[in-house]
Write a protein that holds these residues in place. Sequence first.
Motif, PDB file in Angstrom:
ATOM      1  N   GLU A  45       0.837  -1.192   0.000  1.00 34.75           N
ATOM      2  CA  GLU A  45       0.000   0.000   0.000  1.00 34.75           C
ATOM      3  C   GLU A  45       0.874   1.245   0.000  1.00 34.75           C
ATOM      4  O   GLU A  45       2.001   1.221   0.485  1.00 34.75           O
ATOM      5  CB  GLU A  45      -0.899   0.023   1.232  1.00 34.75           C
ATOM      6  N   SER A  46       0.343   2.318  -0.524  1.00 37.86           N
ATOM      7  CA  SER A  46       0.902   3.658  -0.441  1.00 37.86           C
ATOM      8  C   SER A  46       2.361   3.723  -0.917  1.00 37.86           C
ATOM      9  O   SER A  46       2.682   3.260  -2.004  1.00 37.86           O
ATOM     10  CB  SER A  46       0.755   4.172   0.989  1.00 37.86           C
ATOM     11  N   TYR A  47       3.224   4.302  -0.079  1.00 35.45           N
ATOM     12  CA  TYR A  47       4.605   4.543  -0.479  1.00 35.45           C
ATOM     13  C   TYR A  47       5.376   3.255  -0.722  1.00 35.45           C
ATOM     14  O   TYR A  47       6.272   3.218  -1.564  1.00 35.45           O
ATOM     15  CB  TYR A  47       5.338   5.394   0.564  1.00 35.45           C
ATOM     16  N   THR A 110      -3.685  -2.044  -8.438  1.00 35.83           N
ATOM     17  CA  THR A 110      -4.987  -1.901  -7.786  1.00 35.83           C
ATOM     18  C   THR A 110      -5.928  -3.050  -8.137  1.00 35.83           C
ATOM     19  O   THR A 110      -6.718  -3.486  -7.301  1.00 35.83           O
ATOM     20  CB  THR A 110      -5.635  -0.560  -8.142  1.00 35.83           C
TER      21      THR A 110
END
Length: 118
Positions: A45-47, A110
Amino acid sequence: MPTEREFQVAPIVPESVMHNTKALSNLQSLTASIFGVAAGILGLESYNGFLFYFVFTLLTTVLFYAFRVAPTSLKSGLGMFDTSRYYRTQYEFWTGGIFGGLAGYILTWTLFYGLIRA
């Protein structure tokens, strides 16, 4: 069609440079999708997901350089990291695929994250 004299004056053939650029771009687009699948399955997730992409994209470029460009540039007497004979600029070679494959990476990342975590 260029003559032999024109090749001696300007040994860089634009058609070959375009072919090399297209081959590298295709490789980076394909690996971006594969990295997106891997990041989605790993649940990044994210970074962490973006860091995963940047590290592995640069690793792919380094491996492409090591197996395809470096042996021929060392034989021809060019510098160790000189890619100007085979590509338009060094910037295009080393970082051009990062932003070109980013959309495909995010799409597959995703998708597979949603399939695995849902």
